[in-house]
Scaffold this motif. Structure first.
Motif, PDB file in Angstrom:
ATOM      1  N   GLU A 149       0.837  -1.206   0.000  1.00  0.00           N
ATOM      2  CA  GLU A 149       0.000   0.000   0.000  1.00  0.00           C
ATOM      3  C   GLU A 149       0.870   1.255   0.000  1.00  0.00           C
ATOM      4  O   GLU A 149       0.633   2.183  -0.764  1.00  0.00           O
ATOM      5  CB  GLU A 149      -0.941   0.013   1.210  1.00  0.00           C
ATOM      6  CG  GLU A 149      -1.843   1.228   1.273  1.00  0.00           C
ATOM      7  CD  GLU A 149      -2.750   1.410   0.058  1.00  0.00           C
ATOM      8  OE1 GLU A 149      -3.000   2.586  -0.303  1.00  0.00           O
ATOM      9  OE2 GLU A 149      -3.217   0.416  -0.528  1.00  0.00           O
ATOM     10  N   CYS A 150       1.893   1.283   0.835  1.00  0.00           N
ATOM     11  CA  CYS A 150       2.772   2.454   0.894  1.00  0.00           C
ATOM     12  C   CYS A 150       3.534   2.655  -0.413  1.00  0.00           C
ATOM     13  O   CYS A 150       3.780   3.793  -0.817  1.00  0.00           O
ATOM     14  CB  CYS A 150       3.738   2.329   2.072  1.00  0.00           C
ATOM     15  SG  CYS A 150       2.972   2.670   3.674  1.00  0.00           S
ATOM     16  N   GLU A 151       3.874   1.553  -1.074  1.00  0.00           N
ATOM     17  CA  GLU A 151       4.568   1.650  -2.367  1.00  0.00           C
ATOM     18  C   GLU A 151       3.760   2.447  -3.394  1.00  0.00           C
ATOM     19  O   GLU A 151       4.333   3.128  -4.241  1.00  0.00           O
ATOM     20  CB  GLU A 151       4.818   0.256  -2.945  1.00  0.00           C
ATOM     21  CG  GLU A 151       6.154  -0.313  -2.640  1.00  0.00           C
ATOM     22  CD  GLU A 151       6.404  -1.630  -3.352  1.00  0.00           C
ATOM     23  OE1 GLU A 151       7.590  -1.923  -3.547  1.00  0.00           O
ATOM     24  OE2 GLU A 151       5.456  -2.371  -3.694  1.00  0.00           O
ATOM     25  N   LYS A 152       2.451   2.379  -3.308  1.00  0.00           N
ATOM     26  CA  LYS A 152       1.584   3.106  -4.247  1.00  0.00           C
ATOM     27  C   LYS A 152       1.809   4.610  -4.160  1.00  0.00           C
ATOM     28  O   LYS A 152       1.542   5.326  -5.120  1.00  0.00           O
ATOM     29  CB  LYS A 152       0.111   2.804  -3.967  1.00  0.00           C
ATOM     30  CG  LYS A 152      -0.293   1.370  -4.211  1.00  0.00           C
ATOM     31  CD  LYS A 152      -1.751   1.172  -3.811  1.00  0.00           C
ATOM     32  CE  LYS A 152      -2.174  -0.273  -3.925  1.00  0.00           C
ATOM     33  NZ  LYS A 152      -3.567  -0.468  -3.449  1.00  0.00           N
ATOM     34  N   HIS A 153       2.260   5.085  -3.013  1.00  0.00           N
ATOM     35  CA  HIS A 153       2.428   6.530  -2.787  1.00  0.00           C
ATOM     36  C   HIS A 153       3.899   6.941  -2.699  1.00  0.00           C
ATOM     37  O   HIS A 153       4.196   8.109  -2.462  1.00  0.00           O
ATOM     38  CB  HIS A 153       1.716   6.931  -1.487  1.00  0.00           C
ATOM     39  CG  HIS A 153       0.315   6.444  -1.395  1.00  0.00           C
ATOM     40  ND1 HIS A 153      -0.718   7.026  -2.101  1.00  0.00           N
ATOM     41  CD2 HIS A 153      -0.233   5.412  -0.704  1.00  0.00           C
ATOM     42  CE1 HIS A 153      -1.841   6.374  -1.844  1.00  0.00           C
ATOM     43  NE2 HIS A 153      -1.570   5.393  -1.002  1.00  0.00           N
ATOM     44  N   ALA A 154       4.798   5.982  -2.876  1.00  0.00           N
ATOM     45  CA  ALA A 154       6.229   6.219  -2.642  1.00  0.00           C
ATOM     46  C   ALA A 154       6.841   7.247  -3.593  1.00  0.00           C
ATOM     47  O   ALA A 154       7.797   7.929  -3.228  1.00  0.00           O
ATOM     48  CB  ALA A 154       7.003   4.906  -2.723  1.00  0.00           C
ATOM     49  N   ASP A 155       6.294   7.376  -4.793  1.00  0.00           N
ATOM     50  CA  ASP A 155       6.845   8.359  -5.739  1.00  0.00           C
ATOM     51  C   ASP A 155       6.571   9.798  -5.296  1.00  0.00           C
ATOM     52  O   ASP A 155       7.312  10.706  -5.656  1.00  0.00           O
ATOM     53  CB  ASP A 155       6.267   8.151  -7.143  1.00  0.00           C
ATOM     54  CG  ASP A 155       6.794   6.894  -7.807  1.00  0.00           C
ATOM     55  OD1 ASP A 155       7.812   6.345  -7.328  1.00  0.00           O
ATOM     56  OD2 ASP A 155       6.184   6.453  -8.796  1.00  0.00           O
ATOM     57  N   HIS A 156       5.514   9.995  -4.519  1.00  0.00           N
ATOM     58  CA  HIS A 156       5.126  11.342  -4.118  1.00  0.00           C
ATOM     59  C   HIS A 156       5.388  11.655  -2.637  1.00  0.00           C
ATOM     60  O   HIS A 156       5.411  12.812  -2.250  1.00  0.00           O
ATOM     61  CB  HIS A 156       3.641  11.562  -4.415  1.00  0.00           C
ATOM     62  CG  HIS A 156       3.316  11.452  -5.868  1.00  0.00           C
ATOM     63  ND1 HIS A 156       2.823  10.296  -6.430  1.00  0.00           N
ATOM     64  CD2 HIS A 156       3.448  12.335  -6.883  1.00  0.00           C
ATOM     65  CE1 HIS A 156       2.653  10.473  -7.716  1.00  0.00           C
ATOM     66  NE2 HIS A 156       3.024  11.701  -8.026  1.00  0.00           N
ATOM     67  N   HIS A 157       5.557  10.605  -1.841  1.00  0.00           N
ATOM     68  CA  HIS A 157       5.711  10.823  -0.400  1.00  0.00           C
ATOM     69  C   HIS A 157       6.883   9.995   0.138  1.00  0.00           C
ATOM     70  O   HIS A 157       6.830   8.768   0.142  1.00  0.00           O
ATOM     71  CB  HIS A 157       4.429  10.440   0.341  1.00  0.00           C
ATOM     72  CG  HIS A 157       3.208  11.146  -0.156  1.00  0.00           C
ATOM     73  ND1 HIS A 157       3.031  12.508  -0.037  1.00  0.00           N
ATOM     74  CD2 HIS A 157       2.109  10.677  -0.791  1.00  0.00           C
ATOM     75  CE1 HIS A 157       1.873  12.848  -0.565  1.00  0.00           C
ATOM     76  NE2 HIS A 157       1.296  11.761  -1.042  1.00  0.00           N
ATOM     77  N   GLU A 158       7.901  10.693   0.595  1.00  0.00           N
ATOM     78  CA  GLU A 158       9.098  10.039   1.131  1.00  0.00           C
ATOM     79  C   GLU A 158       8.758   9.155   2.329  1.00  0.00           C
ATOM     80  O   GLU A 158       9.313   8.072   2.487  1.00  0.00           O
ATOM     81  CB  GLU A 158      10.143  11.097   1.506  1.00  0.00           C
ATOM     82  CG  GLU A 158      11.416  10.549   2.105  1.00  0.00           C
ATOM     83  CD  GLU A 158      12.249   9.696   1.149  1.00  0.00           C
ATOM     84  OE1 GLU A 158      13.156   9.012   1.635  1.00  0.00           O
ATOM     85  OE2 GLU A 158      11.995   9.709  -0.075  1.00  0.00           O
ATOM     86  N   HIS A 159       7.834   9.614   3.165  1.00  0.00           N
ATOM     87  CA  HIS A 159       7.474   8.819   4.344  1.00  0.00           C
ATOM     88  C   HIS A 159       6.871   7.479   3.932  1.00  0.00           C
ATOM     89  O   HIS A 159       7.093   6.469   4.590  1.00  0.00           O
ATOM     90  CB  HIS A 159       6.535   9.581   5.282  1.00  0.00           C
ATOM     91  CG  HIS A 159       5.286  10.097   4.646  1.00  0.00           C
ATOM     92  ND1 HIS A 159       4.142   9.348   4.522  1.00  0.00           N
ATOM     93  CD2 HIS A 159       5.012  11.313   4.110  1.00  0.00           C
ATOM     94  CE1 HIS A 159       3.208  10.070   3.937  1.00  0.00           C
ATOM     95  NE2 HIS A 159       3.708  11.269   3.673  1.00  0.00           N
ATOM     96  N   CYS A 160       6.153   7.437   2.826  1.00  0.00           N
ATOM     97  CA  CYS A 160       5.588   6.171   2.344  1.00  0.00           C
ATOM     98  C   CYS A 160       6.691   5.266   1.783  1.00  0.00           C
ATOM     99  O   CYS A 160       6.660   4.049   2.002  1.00  0.00           O
ATOM    100  CB  CYS A 160       4.525   6.427   1.270  1.00  0.00           C
ATOM    101  SG  CYS A 160       2.971   7.082   1.929  1.00  0.00           S
ATOM    102  N   ARG A 161       7.672   5.849   1.111  1.00  0.00           N
ATOM    103  CA  ARG A 161       8.777   5.047   0.584  1.00  0.00           C
ATOM    104  C   ARG A 161       9.553   4.406   1.727  1.00  0.00           C
ATOM    105  O   ARG A 161       9.846   3.211   1.708  1.00  0.00           O
ATOM    106  CB  ARG A 161       9.716   5.902  -0.269  1.00  0.00           C
ATOM    107  CG  ARG A 161      10.831   5.078  -0.937  1.00  0.00           C
ATOM    108  CD  ARG A 161      11.909   5.948  -1.559  1.00  0.00           C
ATOM    109  NE  ARG A 161      12.616   6.758  -0.582  1.00  0.00           N
ATOM    110  CZ  ARG A 161      13.520   6.284   0.292  1.00  0.00           C
ATOM    111  NH1 ARG A 161      13.827   5.006   0.319  1.00  0.00           N
ATOM    112  NH2 ARG A 161      14.115   7.085   1.148  1.00  0.00           N
ATOM    113  N   GLN A 162       9.870   5.195   2.741  1.00  0.00           N
ATOM    114  CA  GLN A 162      10.611   4.678   3.890  1.00  0.00           C
ATOM    115  C   GLN A 162       9.807   3.627   4.639  1.00  0.00           C
ATOM    116  O   GLN A 162      10.350   2.620   5.095  1.00  0.00           O
ATOM    117  CB  GLN A 162      10.995   5.828   4.828  1.00  0.00           C
ATOM    118  CG  GLN A 162      12.030   6.748   4.239  1.00  0.00           C
ATOM    119  CD  GLN A 162      12.291   7.965   5.112  1.00  0.00           C
ATOM    120  OE1 GLN A 162      11.590   8.223   6.082  1.00  0.00           O
ATOM    121  NE2 GLN A 162      13.308   8.733   4.743  1.00  0.00           N
ATOM    122  N   CYS A 163       8.514   3.836   4.755  1.00  0.00           N
ATOM    123  CA  CYS A 163       7.656   2.885   5.440  1.00  0.00           C
ATOM    124  C   CYS A 163       7.607   1.562   4.672  1.00  0.00           C
ATOM    125  O   CYS A 163       7.712   0.493   5.268  1.00  0.00           O
ATOM    126  CB  CYS A 163       6.252   3.464   5.609  1.00  0.00           C
ATOM    127  SG  CYS A 163       5.185   2.462   6.662  1.00  0.00           S
TER     128      CYS A 163
END
Length: 111
Positions: A81-95
């Motif tokens: 789920e977090c990968e879906k937002h990783a391009d726009h949100h660093e916190h999601c990529r790290q999570c």
């Protein structure tokens, strides 16, 4: 079970729990919170199961393998789920990265 194996898994769970809590908080501050709803939900679920898995390992629960297996499943789902937002949100990529590391450590523990 080997103490080092517990130690590695506890550390991965703790790092994942922290990343999920940070991501959860950051998602709540995004402009389009509604778009982040599923990310927020999985962050909460993942942080909770990681905390429970840590407690189970620390207390040498007879259900530690089952708990770690479930933790791996939830971490994997949260990471996706977090990968879906990783391009726009660093916190999601790290999570997502922390979730996938934790899923791997929990699978080793559950094996």
């Amino acid at each position: 079970m080997e103490n080092q194996q517990f130690s590695d898994c506890i550390e991965a769970c703790f790092e994942c729990m922290e990343a999920c809590n940070h991501c959860y908080d950051a998602c709540l501050r995004e402009m389009d919170v509604k778009m982040m709803a599923e990310c927020i939900r999985t962050d909460r679920e993942c942080a909770d199961i990681c905390a429970f898995a840590i407690k189970a390992m620390q207390s040498n629960s007879p259900f530690v393998k089952e708990i770690c297996d479930l933790c791996a499943e939830i971490c994997e789902a949260c990471g996706r789920e977090c990968e879906k937002h990783a391009d726009h949100h660093e916190h999601c990529r790290q999570c997502a990265e922390a979730c996938f590391r934790c899923a791997e450590a929990c699978r080793k523990m559950a094996a």
